[in-house]
Design a protein around this motif. Structure first.
Motif, PDB file in Angstrom:
ATOM      1  N   GLY A 180      29.193  17.986  34.121  1.00  0.00           N
ATOM      2  CA  GLY A 180      30.430  18.024  34.880  1.00  0.00           C
ATOM      3  C   GLY A 180      31.566  18.700  34.144  1.00  0.00           C
ATOM      4  N   VAL A 181      31.516  18.707  32.805  1.00  0.00           N
ATOM      5  CA  VAL A 181      32.554  19.393  32.033  1.00  0.00           C
ATOM      6  C   VAL A 181      32.506  20.892  32.306  1.00  0.00           C
ATOM      7  N   TRP A 182      31.302  21.449  32.302  1.00  0.00           N
ATOM      8  CA  TRP A 182      31.161  22.876  32.588  1.00  0.00           C
ATOM      9  C   TRP A 182      31.551  23.196  34.027  1.00  0.00           C
ATOM     10  N   ILE A 183      31.241  22.298  34.932  1.00  0.00           N
ATOM     11  CA  ILE A 183      31.637  22.519  36.323  1.00  0.00           C
ATOM     12  C   ILE A 183      33.158  22.519  36.431  1.00  0.00           C
ATOM     13  N   SER A 184      33.822  21.620  35.730  1.00  0.00           N
ATOM     14  CA  SER A 184      35.289  21.598  35.736  1.00  0.00           C
ATOM     15  C   SER A 184      35.868  22.896  35.184  1.00  0.00           C
ATOM     16  N   ILE A 185      35.278  23.383  34.083  1.00  0.00           N
ATOM     17  CA  ILE A 185      35.714  24.661  33.521  1.00  0.00           C
ATOM     18  C   ILE A 185      35.479  25.790  34.534  1.00  0.00           C
ATOM     19  N   GLY A 186      34.338  25.739  35.215  1.00  0.00           N
ATOM     20  CA  GLY A 186      34.027  26.753  36.215  1.00  0.00           C
ATOM     21  C   GLY A 186      35.005  26.754  37.379  1.00  0.00           C
ATOM     22  N   ILE A 187      35.411  25.565  37.814  1.00  0.00           N
ATOM     23  CA  ILE A 187      36.391  25.477  38.905  1.00  0.00           C
ATOM     24  C   ILE A 187      37.723  26.085  38.482  1.00  0.00           C
ATOM     25  N   ALA A 188      38.135  25.806  37.241  1.00  0.00           N
ATOM     26  CA  ALA A 188      39.376  26.400  36.725  1.00  0.00           C
ATOM     27  C   ALA A 188      39.263  27.920  36.672  1.00  0.00           C
ATOM     28  N   CYS A 189      38.110  28.426  36.223  1.00  0.00           N
ATOM     29  CA  CYS A 189      37.886  29.873  36.198  1.00  0.00           C
ATOM     30  C   CYS A 189      37.887  30.455  37.604  1.00  0.00           C
ATOM     31  N   ALA A 190      37.346  29.693  38.563  1.00  0.00           N
ATOM     32  CA  ALA A 190      37.308  30.166  39.954  1.00  0.00           C
ATOM     33  C   ALA A 190      38.719  30.330  40.513  1.00  0.00           C
ATOM     34  N   ILE A 191      39.580  29.353  40.228  1.00  0.00           N
ATOM     35  CA  ILE A 191      40.974  29.455  40.688  1.00  0.00           C
ATOM     36  C   ILE A 191      41.631  30.690  40.085  1.00  0.00           C
ATOM     37  N   ALA A 192      41.409  30.904  38.784  1.00  0.00           N
ATOM     38  CA  ALA A 192      41.984  32.079  38.119  1.00  0.00           C
ATOM     39  C   ALA A 192      41.437  33.364  38.720  1.00  0.00           C
ATOM     40  N   ALA A 193      40.132  33.385  39.002  1.00  0.00           N
ATOM     41  CA  ALA A 193      39.511  34.590  39.569  1.00  0.00           C
ATOM     42  C   ALA A 193      40.088  34.919  40.932  1.00  0.00           C
ATOM     43  N   VAL A 194      40.232  33.898  41.779  1.00  0.00           N
ATOM     44  CA  VAL A 194      40.768  34.126  43.130  1.00  0.00           C
ATOM     45  C   VAL A 194      42.212  34.608  43.052  1.00  0.00           C
ATOM     46  N   VAL A 195      43.004  34.001  42.174  1.00  0.00           N
ATOM     47  CA  VAL A 195      44.409  34.417  42.026  1.00  0.00           C
ATOM     48  C   VAL A 195      44.493  35.868  41.561  1.00  0.00           C
ATOM     49  N   ILE A 196      43.669  36.232  40.571  1.00  0.00           N
ATOM     50  CA  ILE A 196      43.700  37.605  40.047  1.00  0.00           C
ATOM     51  C   ILE A 196      43.248  38.604  41.105  1.00  0.00           C
ATOM     52  N   VAL A 197      42.144  38.295  41.775  1.00  0.00           N
ATOM     53  CA  VAL A 197      41.642  39.215  42.801  1.00  0.00           C
ATOM     54  C   VAL A 197      42.631  39.338  43.958  1.00  0.00           C
ATOM     55  N   TRP A 198      43.238  38.223  44.363  1.00  0.00           N
ATOM     56  CA  TRP A 198      44.227  38.258  45.434  1.00  0.00           C
ATOM     57  C   TRP A 198      45.425  39.097  45.013  1.00  0.00           C
ATOM     58  N   GLY A 199      45.836  38.970  43.754  1.00  0.00           N
ATOM     59  CA  GLY A 199      46.929  39.798  43.252  1.00  0.00           C
ATOM     60  C   GLY A 199      46.578  41.275  43.273  1.00  0.00           C
ATOM     61  N   VAL A 200      45.331  41.597  42.926  1.00  0.00           N
ATOM     62  CA  VAL A 200      44.886  42.997  42.969  1.00  0.00           C
ATOM     63  C   VAL A 200      44.904  43.527  44.394  1.00  0.00           C
ATOM     64  N   VAL A 201      44.409  42.716  45.332  1.00  0.00           N
ATOM     65  CA  VAL A 201      44.393  43.134  46.743  1.00  0.00           C
ATOM     66  C   VAL A 201      45.809  43.366  47.251  1.00  0.00           C
ATOM     67  N   LEU A 202      46.722  42.441  46.936  1.00  0.00           N
ATOM     68  CA  LEU A 202      48.111  42.616  47.378  1.00  0.00           C
ATOM     69  C   LEU A 202      48.734  43.862  46.759  1.00  0.00           C
ATOM     70  N   ALA A 203      48.439  44.097  45.478  1.00  0.00           N
ATOM     71  CA  ALA A 203      48.976  45.285  44.815  1.00  0.00           C
ATOM     72  C   ALA A 203      48.445  46.560  45.455  1.00  0.00           C
ATOM     73  N   LEU A 204      47.166  46.561  45.817  1.00  0.00           N
ATOM     74  CA  LEU A 204      46.578  47.735  46.468  1.00  0.00           C
ATOM     75  C   LEU A 204      47.186  47.957  47.847  1.00  0.00           C
ATOM     76  N   LEU A 205      47.369  46.864  48.594  1.00  0.00           N
ATOM     77  CA  LEU A 205      47.979  46.984  49.925  1.00  0.00           C
ATOM     78  C   LEU A 205      49.405  47.497  49.824  1.00  0.00           C
ATOM     79  N   TRP A 206      50.164  46.958  48.889  1.00  0.00           N
ATOM     80  CA  TRP A 206      51.551  47.392  48.723  1.00  0.00           C
ATOM     81  C   TRP A 206      51.608  48.857  48.292  1.00  0.00           C
ATOM     82  N   SER A 207      50.702  49.252  47.416  1.00  0.00           N
ATOM     83  CA  SER A 207      50.652  50.646  46.973  1.00  0.00           C
ATOM     84  C   SER A 207      50.313  51.576  48.133  1.00  0.00           C
ATOM     85  N   ALA A 208      49.363  51.132  48.983  1.00  0.00           N
ATOM     86  CA  ALA A 208      48.989  51.946  50.138  1.00  0.00           C
ATOM     87  C   ALA A 208      50.154  52.086  51.110  1.00  0.00           C
TER      88      ALA A 208
END
Length: 223
Positions: A180-208
């Motif tokens: 469960g410790v690794w799963i908790s770390i994975g969930i934290a990484c998942a939140i970071a991944a979604v935030v980063i990818v969402w930021g990239v998508v927004l940046a691309l849309l704004w640039s377009a």
């Protein structure tokens, strides 16, 4: 299957190498000289007894590390299917259009040579802890998170490969080892991944939009 022998024998792993460890099993598959190509069906058969977490790890890891061209395309496709099955509590299954795909044993060996040392180190750190996080119904939530990450991985988004793939690897190992410790770390990484990818998508849309506004003389509303 790619060869006359329809199965991969993983029973030859020396006990002192940890025959029950995923790293040893993958190394045994990669070092087998009796076949030139390894199909998805081969991996499904060889790893099925290690549960869905093992399959998700081996299909995610090529997107998290530098691998020969074409390997990610072959091993990345099953992730959406496997994540969905983890989410609904089903046994691992893949359609034939995916299981018939294969890659050379040499390319597979390169992937294993890169991933196995890190996997072996992780396996020494993992142990059953907070196992309720790796059992239903929490396991279904992990599957849903992996499904979201798999979809992000599948889409052609800049920076949308390595972090989601790494996160899937962490979650898959957590489920596999009931840690469960690794799963908790994975969930934290998942939140970071979604935030980063969402930021990239927004940046691309704004640039377009900014580019279109300059081309056509459109004024963008602030805020």
């Amino acid at each position: 299957m790619a060869e006359d022998d329809p199965t991969i024998n993983v029973d030859q792993v020396p006990p002192d190498e940890g025959a029950d460890r995923l790293s040893a099993i993958l190394t045994a598959i990669a070092k087998g000289q009796h076949r030139e190509r390894i199909s998805i069906a081969d991996l499904l058969h060889a790893l099925e007894h290690r549960a869905i977490g093992a399959l998700m790890f081996i299909f995610a890891v090529p997107n998290a590390i530098p691998v020969p061209p074409g390997v990610s395309a072959v091993l990345g496709a099953p992730l959406i299917f496997l994540s969905f099955q983890l989410m609904i509590g089903r046994r691992p299954w893949l359609p034939r259009i995916i299981t018939d795909r294969s890659l050379s044993r040499v390319d597979f060996e390169k992937v294993v040579d890169l991933a196995a040392p890190w996997l072996a180190k992780a396996e020494r750190l993992m142990r059953p802890r907070f196992a309720f996080l790796a059992a239903p119904p929490a396991e279904y939530l992990v599957g849903a998170v992996c499904l979201l990450l798999s979809i992000i991985l599948f889409l052609p988004i800049p920076l949308g490969n390595m972090l989601p793939a790494f996160t899937i690897c962490v979650l898959a190992l957590g489920v596999l080892e009931r840690d469960g410790v690794w799963i908790s770390i994975g969930i934290a990484c998942a939140i970071a991944a979604v935030v980063i990818v969402w930021g990239v998508v927004l940046a691309l849309l704004w640039s377009a939009l900014f580019l279109l506004s300059n081309i056509f003389g459109i004024t963008l509303a602030a805020g």
